[in-house]
Design a protein around this motif. Sequence first.
Motif, PDB file in Angstrom:
ATOM      1  N   ARG A 204      -6.934  -2.087   1.023  1.00 44.21           N
ATOM      2  CA  ARG A 204      -7.553  -0.859   0.533  1.00 44.21           C
ATOM      3  C   ARG A 204      -8.732  -1.130  -0.417  1.00 44.21           C
ATOM      4  O   ARG A 204      -9.722  -0.410  -0.413  1.00 44.21           O
ATOM      5  CB  ARG A 204      -6.489  -0.030  -0.171  1.00 44.21           C
ATOM      6  CG  ARG A 204      -6.686   1.438  -0.063  1.00 44.21           C
ATOM      7  CD  ARG A 204      -5.469   2.154  -0.587  1.00 44.21           C
ATOM      8  NE  ARG A 204      -4.490   2.455   0.439  1.00 44.21           N
ATOM      9  CZ  ARG A 204      -3.244   2.843   0.177  1.00 44.21           C
ATOM     10  NH1 ARG A 204      -2.822   2.926  -1.068  1.00 44.21           N
ATOM     11  NH2 ARG A 204      -2.403   3.127   1.155  1.00 44.21           N
TER      12      ARG A 204
ATOM     13  N   HIS B 128       0.840  -1.197   0.000  1.00 43.74           N
ATOM     14  CA  HIS B 128       0.000   0.000   0.000  1.00 43.74           C
ATOM     15  C   HIS B 128       0.874   1.246   0.000  1.00 43.74           C
ATOM     16  O   HIS B 128       1.533   1.536   0.990  1.00 43.74           O
ATOM     17  CB  HIS B 128      -0.917   0.007   1.225  1.00 43.74           C
ATOM     18  CG  HIS B 128      -2.078  -0.935   1.114  1.00 43.74           C
ATOM     19  ND1 HIS B 128      -1.934  -2.227   0.663  1.00 43.74           N
ATOM     20  CD2 HIS B 128      -3.397  -0.767   1.376  1.00 43.74           C
ATOM     21  CE1 HIS B 128      -3.130  -2.815   0.671  1.00 43.74           C
ATOM     22  NE2 HIS B 128      -4.030  -1.953   1.101  1.00 43.74           N
TER      23      HIS B 128
ATOM     24  N   GLU C 161      -4.617  -0.494   7.736  1.00 43.25           N
ATOM     25  CA  GLU C 161      -4.191  -0.982   6.433  1.00 43.25           C
ATOM     26  C   GLU C 161      -3.016  -1.937   6.638  1.00 43.25           C
ATOM     27  O   GLU C 161      -2.328  -1.874   7.654  1.00 43.25           O
ATOM     28  CB  GLU C 161      -3.781   0.198   5.536  1.00 43.25           C
ATOM     29  CG  GLU C 161      -4.982   0.987   5.045  1.00 43.25           C
ATOM     30  CD  GLU C 161      -4.668   1.912   3.876  1.00 43.25           C
ATOM     31  OE1 GLU C 161      -5.601   2.262   3.167  1.00 43.25           O
ATOM     32  OE2 GLU C 161      -3.480   2.279   3.694  1.00 43.25           O
TER      33      GLU C 161
END
Lengths: 317, 318
Positions: A266, A55, A223
Amino acid sequence: MAYIPFFGKKMNSSIAVKKRDMPDGLWLKCPSCAEIVFKREIDSGGSVCPKCDHHFRMARKDRIDLLIEPGSFVEWDEHMTSVDLLKFTANGSYASKLEANMKKTGYKDAVSCGRGNIAHHEVVFGVMDFSFLGASMGSVVGEKITRMIERGTDAGLPVVLSCASGGARMYEGLTSLMQMAKTSAALARHAQAKLPYIPILTNPTTAGVMASFATLGDVIIAEPDALIGFAGPRVIKETTQQDLPDGFQKSEFLLEHGLIDMIVHRHEMKKVVVQLLDHFMNARYAENKSAAGNEGAAEDEASAIDVPARESSESDR
Amino acid sequence: MNGYALPFEKPVVELRNKLEELRKAGEGHEVDMVQEVERIQKKIRETQEKIYSNLTPWQQVQIARHPTRPYPKDYIDAISTDFTELHGDRLYADDRAIIGGIAQIDEQKVMFIATQKGRDTKSNLACNFGCPYPEGYRKALRLMKLAGKFGLPIVSLIDTPGAFPGMEGEERHVAEAIAVNLREMSVIPTPIVVVITGEGGSGGAIGIGVGDRLLIMEHAYYSVISPEGCAAILWKDRAYADKAAEALKITSRDLTQLGLVDEVIAEPLGGAHNEPEVAFDNLKTAILKNLSDLQSMNTDQLLQTRYEKIRAYGKFTE
């Protein structure tokens, strides 16, 4: 790893990639899997590496687009600006740092807050932007987040907050520490009104922000592979002379140690947030719907959430 | 000043030694030393006044950290009776860096929450040099809720370098422990008086530092980051701590000017360690006065006023 000699030294350096969210140019090297990937492919995929799911840091606007329905976001207090209340100077003044960061990012400070829709839920939403002074919390960050929570309480809306931060903004001295108390006190009232608060911890979320609103969620989402902690790894190493295990203070470590509820990719984030809100707001919607039904009002979702929650929140206190 | 002197305290120590010698020399003799003794005493006073009216912020920090400075437990013992310590967070352990318990200040029953530093290696190891673990904050919350339940006002005495930055603290989520305290202290339904008596070390201090009144001892400091930590980040060298202490505006005087503290509690000339009794008396008077003010409010007023106080922190333009 793809062999593309054309890129030479510059693109081979992971530091160059780390330094900025998205370097200019068509390609970049993923700092996690070291694959060279097509930048457009990352951009269109929520800033996630198509090869390893790393990410990348996400721009503020993209963060809003990730969760909020197009065109529904109405930003609040976007012109609120920090003041150099201590006339702080160390290798350049705070005032000049503020100016440089405003110029660099195009924003007045490190957080954007407002009202918008996530699917069929009207929410109060905020996003912290690490590219502005490390998303440190000074008066503006503290005040905007506090106002956003208070408005959520008054309007009977859930709060969803995408967190990132290096901690309190030391250029504002003790005032920045007090923002921890301020935001937390606002959350006490939001919780008393029985409204959900969902912080999403992104890379990195640390220190003063962790020790206030980031860890006060009804559900705490992180995340993958985000650095999340109170003290920075270097400080811990220096203080204790301990070797820190691999993955220390990463999302996975915190899931294992019981702080966060879940790690969410995500691409799944919106779906998960909607599911949580469906459950947590269910009773309130039903209550509002029956109230609206009794008055013969339209039974659409918007009118249901528009029923003034102020009264009910006050009676809950 | 018994045993330990800071560099800027040395002129006073030398004069005191001289005075002591003179007294000894005079013992058993008929020689009249009164005049000389008076002269030196006057000189001591003048020297102290000169030194302590011009302290730099970094010198203030050193007084706040003075090894003979009274610590929170010393204040508790001096100003209250029947302190009964209550132990443990009922989750993991009994942290020794934050203690708490019930006691009585004159007629006033209170719940004390206090950080604790050690005087020697052994006691310092026991309380982790005054740096709390998550258990300390969770114990404090348990006791504060207890106080809320039974209508006891809370007095929180703070002198800590900060929450301990270690692996264990991270594994047991010290950030969460502090955050929960910040949230809950804003709604505990009894008066809370917070006093920074020495070091107000950032998150470690505010974790038991939210209340209706924030008082600070004259030579204490309260900061978002230690001067050394700030220097390491901004000057890339901890040796610039003096510059950082100045820039951060952390002394009782600066914090008063910034409107962040409600009251400064005066210390005897040279700092609380010079005449602890004076510091004890001043602290006791301040606590009782503030508690009595706060107890005149009903719970709704108290909590609304507390919220507005917390809410008002911050400076910005729109």
